[in-house]
Motif scaffolding. Structure first.
Motif, PDB file in Angstrom:
ATOM      1  N   ASP A  49       7.341   0.183  11.466  1.00  0.00           N
ATOM      2  CA  ASP A  49       7.944  -0.625  10.752  1.00  0.00           C
ATOM      3  C   ASP A  49       8.216  -0.011   9.268  1.00  0.00           C
ATOM      4  OD1 ASP A  49       7.608  -3.031   8.538  1.00  0.00           O
ATOM      5  OD2 ASP A  49       7.524  -3.918  10.493  1.00  0.00           O
ATOM      6  N   PRO A  50       9.570  -0.375   9.071  1.00  0.00           N
ATOM      7  CA  PRO A  50      10.076  -0.028   7.790  1.00  0.00           C
ATOM      8  C   PRO A  50       9.458  -0.179   6.458  1.00  0.00           C
ATOM      9  CG  PRO A  50      11.788  -1.349   8.547  1.00  0.00           C
ATOM     10  CD  PRO A  50      10.680  -1.071   9.657  1.00  0.00           C
ATOM     11  N   ALA A  51       8.849  -1.705   6.678  1.00  0.00           N
ATOM     12  CA  ALA A  51       8.051  -1.955   5.333  1.00  0.00           C
ATOM     13  C   ALA A  51       6.781  -1.446   5.019  1.00  0.00           C
ATOM     14  CB  ALA A  51       7.831  -3.542   5.504  1.00  0.00           C
ATOM     15  N   VAL A  52       6.051  -1.110   6.233  1.00  0.00           N
ATOM     16  CA  VAL A  52       5.019  -0.157   6.400  1.00  0.00           C
ATOM     17  C   VAL A  52       5.108   1.168   5.665  1.00  0.00           C
ATOM     18  CG1 VAL A  52       3.083   0.743   7.582  1.00  0.00           C
ATOM     19  CG2 VAL A  52       3.644  -1.477   7.868  1.00  0.00           C
ATOM     20  N   HIS A  53       6.344   1.745   6.117  1.00  0.00           N
ATOM     21  CA  HIS A  53       6.416   3.102   5.617  1.00  0.00           C
ATOM     22  C   HIS A  53       7.040   3.047   4.195  1.00  0.00           C
ATOM     23  CE1 HIS A  53       8.337   6.956   5.430  1.00  0.00           C
ATOM     24  NE2 HIS A  53       9.489   6.720   5.262  1.00  0.00           N
ATOM     25  N   LEU A  54       7.680   2.035   3.780  1.00  0.00           N
ATOM     26  CA  LEU A  54       7.985   2.202   2.386  1.00  0.00           C
ATOM     27  C   LEU A  54       6.491   1.707   1.444  1.00  0.00           C
ATOM     28  CD1 LEU A  54      10.353   1.835   0.138  1.00  0.00           C
ATOM     29  CD2 LEU A  54      10.043  -0.754   0.550  1.00  0.00           C
ATOM     30  N   PHE A  55       5.870   0.985   1.879  1.00  0.00           N
ATOM     31  CA  PHE A  55       4.703   0.206   0.803  1.00  0.00           C
ATOM     32  C   PHE A  55       3.694   1.405   1.201  1.00  0.00           C
ATOM     33  CE2 PHE A  55       0.732  -2.171   0.298  1.00  0.00           C
ATOM     34  CZ  PHE A  55       0.936  -2.529  -0.850  1.00  0.00           C
ATOM     35  N   ARG A  56       3.226   1.496   2.405  1.00  0.00           N
ATOM     36  CA  ARG A  56       2.041   2.554   2.542  1.00  0.00           C
ATOM     37  C   ARG A  56       2.241   4.042   2.329  1.00  0.00           C
ATOM     38  NH1 ARG A  56       0.062   2.782   8.547  1.00  0.00           N
ATOM     39  NH2 ARG A  56       1.891   4.155   8.601  1.00  0.00           N
ATOM     40  N   ASP A  57       3.401   4.474   2.816  1.00  0.00           N
ATOM     41  CA  ASP A  57       3.557   5.660   2.877  1.00  0.00           C
ATOM     42  C   ASP A  57       4.326   6.303   1.821  1.00  0.00           C
ATOM     43  OD1 ASP A  57       2.222   5.628   5.380  1.00  0.00           O
ATOM     44  OD2 ASP A  57       4.317   5.504   6.319  1.00  0.00           O
ATOM     45  N   ILE A  58       5.197   5.715   1.007  1.00  0.00           N
ATOM     46  CA  ILE A  58       6.042   6.107  -0.001  1.00  0.00           C
ATOM     47  C   ILE A  58       5.310   5.776  -1.369  1.00  0.00           C
ATOM     48  CG2 ILE A  58       8.174   6.090  -1.111  1.00  0.00           C
ATOM     49  CD1 ILE A  58       9.565   5.898   1.718  1.00  0.00           C
ATOM     50  N   TYR A  59       5.221   4.332  -1.559  1.00  0.00           N
ATOM     51  CA  TYR A  59       4.763   3.500  -2.355  1.00  0.00           C
ATOM     52  C   TYR A  59       3.006   3.937  -2.894  1.00  0.00           C
ATOM     53  CZ  TYR A  59       3.159   0.121  -5.936  1.00  0.00           C
ATOM     54  OH  TYR A  59       2.638  -0.556  -6.945  1.00  0.00           O
ATOM     55  N   GLY A  60       2.357   3.769  -1.809  1.00  0.00           N
ATOM     56  CA  GLY A  60       0.677   4.103  -2.047  1.00  0.00           C
ATOM     57  C   GLY A  60       0.393   5.335  -2.238  1.00  0.00           C
ATOM     58  N   LYS A  61       1.445   6.426  -1.791  1.00  0.00           N
ATOM     59  CA  LYS A  61       1.079   7.825  -2.228  1.00  0.00           C
ATOM     60  C   LYS A  61       1.307   7.994  -3.821  1.00  0.00           C
ATOM     61  CE  LYS A  61       1.456   9.491   2.406  1.00  0.00           C
ATOM     62  NZ  LYS A  61       2.123  10.493   3.344  1.00  0.00           N
ATOM     63  N   GLN A  62       1.972   7.316  -4.401  1.00  0.00           N
ATOM     64  CA  GLN A  62       2.280   7.561  -5.810  1.00  0.00           C
ATOM     65  C   GLN A  62       1.363   6.742  -6.591  1.00  0.00           C
ATOM     66  OE1 GLN A  62       6.790   7.094  -6.683  1.00  0.00           O
ATOM     67  NE2 GLN A  62       6.683   6.256  -4.560  1.00  0.00           N
ATOM     68  N   ALA A  63       0.701   5.779  -6.282  1.00  0.00           N
ATOM     69  CA  ALA A  63      -0.247   5.131  -6.965  1.00  0.00           C
ATOM     70  C   ALA A  63      -1.331   5.514  -7.405  1.00  0.00           C
ATOM     71  CB  ALA A  63      -0.373   3.481  -6.243  1.00  0.00           C
ATOM     72  N   PRO A  64      -1.856   5.621  -8.597  1.00  0.00           N
ATOM     73  CA  PRO A  64      -2.966   6.098  -9.271  1.00  0.00           C
ATOM     74  C   PRO A  64      -4.331   5.241  -8.522  1.00  0.00           C
ATOM     75  CG  PRO A  64      -2.236   4.509 -10.837  1.00  0.00           C
ATOM     76  CD  PRO A  64      -1.153   4.714  -9.807  1.00  0.00           C
ATOM     77  N   PRO A  65      -5.369   6.071  -8.380  1.00  0.00           N
ATOM     78  CA  PRO A  65      -6.478   5.404  -7.841  1.00  0.00           C
ATOM     79  C   PRO A  65      -7.076   4.109  -8.077  1.00  0.00           C
ATOM     80  CG  PRO A  65      -6.915   7.793  -8.154  1.00  0.00           C
ATOM     81  CD  PRO A  65      -5.450   7.466  -8.667  1.00  0.00           C
ATOM     82  N   GLN A  66      -7.080   3.898  -9.652  1.00  0.00           N
ATOM     83  CA  GLN A  66      -7.512   2.624 -10.085  1.00  0.00           C
ATOM     84  C   GLN A  66      -6.715   1.382  -9.474  1.00  0.00           C
ATOM     85  OE1 GLN A  66      -6.151   5.095 -11.816  1.00  0.00           O
ATOM     86  NE2 GLN A  66      -5.204   4.281 -13.753  1.00  0.00           N
TER      87      GLN A  66
END
Length: 296
Positions: free
Chosen positions: A32-49
């Motif tokens: 799913d492209p939305a999962v890839h965008l949110f989880r695999d691209i955006y999420g890996k950049q987000a700070p832990p907090q």
């Protein structure tokens, strides 16, 4: 907040779709492209907090990103008003910096009334697209619930869809009271009459209907329209909750379009008990609940 929101394309999605956790969803949504965008691209950049690293924890929250998934800002779980303002301010500052550095030429975000295109589409597809609002009603000698919430401060919204055939069941043929079919009455009551003021509750099941009546008749007849008067009562109960009360209101029927064009109904009942995710724990004793039905 509304001024800041105009700078963004605002949208919502079920978090377990964007960040699937159980094995069936993970497998089903692996491409799913939305999962890839949110989880695999955006999420890996987000700070832990702002992004709990535990893969088993929900990622429910408010997030801002560029179309390619570049992280702009985020707030994990239940973001309060001041946190959402901080988030949008941070995101907008970062967006302006990134777009300037990359020599992007962003166009203004189109301004539409919230959900207007979706509502227009639903109106064409359905017989009735009914908007519902849920709120605790005043109680004697107190301004707070038993779980210490200010009465009337919290509310929730959802929608119920009636097909064109189902909507026809709400249109009376005469000025005499006539019963609405059990199928439509039961659908309206089981899907709409539930306590979601603070969270979510499942629809009632057919066997939970202890009593359900709904009647309509024509009033105020003119050359182009007539008013539909509606009244009814209900008693819904299962092992953990009960809602018992009355519903009344009016609808406008257009002879030209041959459909209901306006609905204003109100259901008031004694609500008790709780469900897993409606956050009523501590306030299960019978208390008044109001539900409005609206469409135009």
């Amino acid at each position: 907040m509304q001024k800041l929101a105009k700078e963004f394309v605002c949208c919502t999605e079920e978090v377990d779709i964007l960040f699937p956790r159980n094995q069936w969803l993970i497998k089903h949504l692996k491409n799913d492209p939305a999962v890839h965008l949110f989880r695999d691209i955006y999420g890996k950049q987000a700070p832990p907090q702002h992004w709990d690293p535990n893969p088993q924890k929900t990622k429910q929250g408010v997030y801002a990103m560029m179309p390619d998934g570049t992280y702009l800002s985020g707030r994990f779980v239940a973001a309060q008003k001041h946190q959402a303002i901080e988030l949008m301010t941070e995101a907008l500052q970062k967006w302006k910096q990134l777009s300037t550095n990359s020599k992007l030429k962003p166009k203004p975000v189109p301004q539409h009334q919230a959900l207007s295109q979706w509502k227009k589409q639903k109106k064409q597809e359905l017989g009735l697209h009914i908007e519902l609002h849920y709120r605790d009603l005043p109680r004697k000698n107190t301004t707070k619930t038993k779980h210490n919430k200010k009465i009337g401060q919290h509310f929730n919204t959802t929608w119920i869809e009636l097909t064109k055939q189902e909507a026809q069941e709400l249109i009376p043929k005469t000025q005499q009271w006539q019963k609405v079919s059990p199928n439509v009455t039961n659908k309206l009551f089981t899907h709409s009459l539930k306590d979601i003021v603070y969270g979510q509750s499942p629809n009632w099941k057919k066997q939970d209907i202890q009593q359900a009546t709904l009647k309509v008749k024509q009033t105020k007849i003119s050359k182009t329209t007539f008013t539909i008067q509606l009244t009814g009562s209900f008693n819904l109960k299962d092992k953990s909750r009960q809602l018992k009360g009355k519903i009344l209101g009016t609808m406008t029927y257009s002879k030209k379009s041959q459909r209901i064009t306006n609905m204003k109904l109100l259901a008031i009942g004694a609500n008790s008990g709780s469900t897993t995710y409606n956050f009523r724990n501590g306030d299960e004793d019978p208390a008044p609940l109001g539900i409005s039905f609206h469409t135009n």
